[in-house]
Design an enzyme around this catalytic site. Structure first.
Site, PDB file in Angstrom:
ATOM      1  N   ASP A   1     -66.095 -22.937 -63.693  1.00  0.00           N
ATOM      2  CA  ASP A   1     -66.784 -24.220 -63.706  1.00  0.00           C
ATOM      3  C   ASP A   1     -66.526 -24.992 -64.998  1.00  0.00           C
ATOM      4  O   ASP A   1     -66.404 -24.413 -66.079  1.00  0.00           O
ATOM      5  CB  ASP A   1     -68.293 -23.975 -63.548  1.00  0.00           C
ATOM      6  CG  ASP A   1     -69.103 -25.241 -63.543  1.00  0.00           C
ATOM      7  OD1 ASP A   1     -68.933 -26.039 -62.609  1.00  0.00           O
ATOM      8  OD2 ASP A   1     -69.900 -25.446 -64.487  1.00  0.00           O
TER       9      ASP A   1
ATOM     10  N   GLU B   1     -61.932 -25.628 -62.171  1.00  0.00           N
ATOM     11  CA  GLU B   1     -62.551 -26.900 -61.806  1.00  0.00           C
ATOM     12  C   GLU B   1     -62.396 -27.817 -63.016  1.00  0.00           C
ATOM     13  O   GLU B   1     -63.192 -27.785 -63.952  1.00  0.00           O
ATOM     14  CB  GLU B   1     -64.025 -26.715 -61.442  1.00  0.00           C
ATOM     15  CG  GLU B   1     -64.670 -27.968 -60.859  1.00  0.00           C
ATOM     16  CD  GLU B   1     -65.732 -28.581 -61.759  1.00  0.00           C
ATOM     17  OE1 GLU B   1     -66.082 -29.746 -61.533  1.00  0.00           O
ATOM     18  OE2 GLU B   1     -66.204 -27.910 -62.688  1.00  0.00           O
TER      19      GLU B   1
END
Length: 639
Positions: free
Chosen positions: A309, A352
């Site tokens: 993330d 990401e």
């Protein structure tokens, strides 16, 4: 007497940043040896004056339970000659200025259910796995030329019990796995499952990085869930957050009264956007902690990959209007990827990253970050902007569809329709579509077809598979009652058929990361907003023809250039009646005709559905010339 102390090598490697199984040293471990048993506790608190162990076994009184400092850089340890499995515990830390803090164990394998915050002595070993067939199969196949369609979900809101409580890990195995199999997804991606105090952080503000959240059961229960997924042929990817962590007082933040896991400088430490603290990725002990954590989930939970993330939050120094490169983060990510791929060459490491940082999926030896996949946020933003544009104005934003192919092979991309796009007032994918009720569904079917046929692997967030109208409500379950309505059932049938088509036809996945796998037929028809292209497989003449119409007009006898002089059979059409469409399909094989068109040597004439996509394959049984002297008339309707 049991020898329990760390070796000099372990201490050296930890402080050097390369003790990549630091969970074998730190945390609480029940040790059995020579008929004796005891429990060892080890913690890193470099600024502490004293550290004591408190818990349910000593009535939370740390007197006579002082940890011994076993390294000058702050490793503390104590051995209790009892089996303390199942007991609650914390560390009572006296800071340099005399304050006393109660802290959970950063390396705890299990934690109390929120709102309680104690760590639990837990035997992480001992689960008997039955996924050997899955692991052998994974070793034989390279994911790059295989189907990869990920179903992203939040464990706590996919489905809930009648009283509103969560399904457990074991119960979800019975509920979720048949559903995923029925749809044909290859993998599931779970929003973070590390222990976290606040439900509505969805796990992205974690504290217990080595604790599978107790909301849904024990760590062994989660192992059971993943084991069952593997036995069913489903891969499991975890959302993982190595960039920042929750600042709650019982956790990592100011662990011993001073910055330990976070940057010392407040400007670098504080993540004002999320209200969290940024990990100090240049600190060796933090690198040992985080890289070990990835290996821990791989070793004990058999996870098949990580979606890392907020990579941009790590790559650039925070809280600045100027993007300054964080070299510590670059080094950390490179070392992370090198280490996990050395452990499992078939792991999925998915970045990401919303920036244009170069070479994210290039190998580290060639200057890359070393991931093997990256979310294509640019494609996702462009295509959603295009779809939200009124159809009559789409001709003015034609480049929103075409631009992605200019960089589609610069990285190994995954095309994500993720949770981020259907929350915080952004509306669901279905609700983003303009037009009438029927037109919304037609355009969502078109969008999913385009997702399927565009180069890159695929990801869809839960609820999208049946066209949820409302955006994601994280405190509720999905709107399962929508299956009572024809259009939603038909949408779900369409998604299942897309997945079957995806797995059946190799041109849709074999060359996702090579320019050889894609060729425009007609990229310039902005006026009608019609796009046509070829997807190719590895074998010569293994191809599919794709035609997309982003307006509400139907066309009969529409000419499309084709490369082979043969018949073409429609394998899926989003306007089929069974999918909720109006039946503007091509039910019979279409014969290619002599005469170049769209730069191809031959052409076909076909029906183009409104707000629709048609995928055709060449029929391989002989050429048109061998059985047809006159052109085959175009199809004008559906049966």
């Amino acid at each position: 007497m049991i020898a329990v102390g760390p070796t000099d090598l372990e201490i050296y490697l930890f402080h050097e940043g390369s003790l990549y199984k630091s969970y074998e040293l730190f945390g609480a471990h029940v040790i059995k040896k020579n008929g004796m048993v005891g429990t060892r506790f080890c913690v890193w608190a470099p600024h502490a004056r004293e550290v004591r162990l408190v818990g349910s076994f000593n009535e939370w009184n740390g007197t006579n339970f002082n940890l011994m400092k076993v390294s000058n850089q702050g490793v503390w340890m104590i051995f209790i000659p009892e089996n303390l499995e199942g007991h609650l515990y914390k560390y009572e830390i006296t800071t340099n200025d005399g304050n006393v803090l109660l802290k959970s164990d950063p390396y705890a394998f299990y934690s109390e259910l929120r709102p309680h915050t104690a760590s639990i002595v837990y035997n992480i070993k001992g689960y008997q796995w039955n996924d050997q067939t899955w692991r052998r199969k994974k070793q034989r196949k390279r994911i790059y030329d295989q189907p990869l369609f990920i179903y992203e979900l939040h464990f706590g809101s996919w489905k809930k019990k009648e009283d509103g409580s969560f399904y457990t890990y074991q119960e979800m195995a019975e509920e979720l796995i048949p559903y995923v199999l029925e749809h044909g997804f290859t993998h599931i991606e779970l929003l973070p499952l590390v222990e976290h105090p606040f439900d509505r952080s969805w796990g992205y503000q974690g504290i217990g990085y080595y604790s599978a959240t107790s909301r849904y059961g024990t760590p062994h229960d989660l192992m059971y869930f993943i084991d069952r997924c593997h036995q069913a042929g489903i891969g499991v990817i975890l959302d993982w957050v190595p960039g920042h962590f929750c600042k709650d007082s019982h956790g990592l933040y100011m662990f011993d009264g001073a910055p330990a896991y976070e940057y010392a400088n407040m400007q670098d430490r504080e993540n004002y956007v999320w209200g969290t603290a940024n990990f100090d990725l240049g600190k060796p002990e933090v690198r040992s902690f985080l890289i070990s954590n990835a290996l821990f989930w791989m070793e004990y939970f058999h996870v098949d990959g990580f979606r890392v993330d907020a990579v941009a939050n790590m790559l650039y120094w925070p809280n600045s209007d100027v993007l300054y490169k964080n070299t510590y983060a670059v080094e950390f990510l490179q070392k992370l990827n090198e280490t996990v791929f050395a452990y499992d060459p078939n792991i999925l490491m998915i970045a990401e990253d919303s920036t244009d940082w170069p070479r994210v999926t290039a190998p580290t030896y060639d200057g890359g970050l070393g991931f093997n996949y990256k979310w294509n946020m640019g494609w996702m933003n462009d295509i959603l902007t295009y779809m939200e544009t009124p159809p009559e104005h789409r001709k003015y934003v034609h480049n929103k569809v075409t631009f992605s192919l200019l960089y589609a092979y610069s990285e190994n991309f995954i095309l994500p329709f993720s949770h981020d796009e259907v929350v915080h007032g952004k509306k669901s994918l279905l609700s983003k579509m303009p037009g009438t009720y029927e037109e919304k569904f037609a355009q969502l079917r078109l969008l999913y077809g385009y997702l399927l046929t565009h180069p890159g692997k695929k990801l869809l967030f839960m609820g999208g598979e049946f066209g949820q109208f409302d955006e994601w409500k994280d405190l509720e379950q999905l709107d399962w009652m929508l299956f009572d309505f024809d259009m939603h059932r038909n949408m779900n049938m369409y998604v299942k058929e897309l997945l079957k088509c995806y797995k059946r036809y190799k041109p849709l996945y074999e060359l996702d990361h090579s320019p050889d796998g894609f060729e425009w037929i007609d990229v310039h028809n902005a006026e009608q907003s019609i796009f046509s292209f070829i997807r190719r497989g590895k074998k010569e003449d293994d191809l599919l023809i794709v035609v997309c119409n982003f307006t509400n007009k139907v066309y009969h006898g529409y000419k499309v250039g084709v490369p082979l002089f043969t018949r073409y059979r429609e394998v899926i059409n989003s306007d089929a009646i069974q999918f909720g469409g109006f039946g503007n399909i091509n039910p019979k094989p279409i014969a290619a005709m002599e005469g170049p068109f769209h730069g191809k040597p031959y052409h076909i004439q076909m029906t183009i559905p409104p707000f629709g996509i048609s995928i055709l394959r060449p029929v391989k049984k002989g050429s048109v010339k061998s059985f047809m002297k006159t052109p085959h008339p175009p199809s004008h309707g559906a049966s």
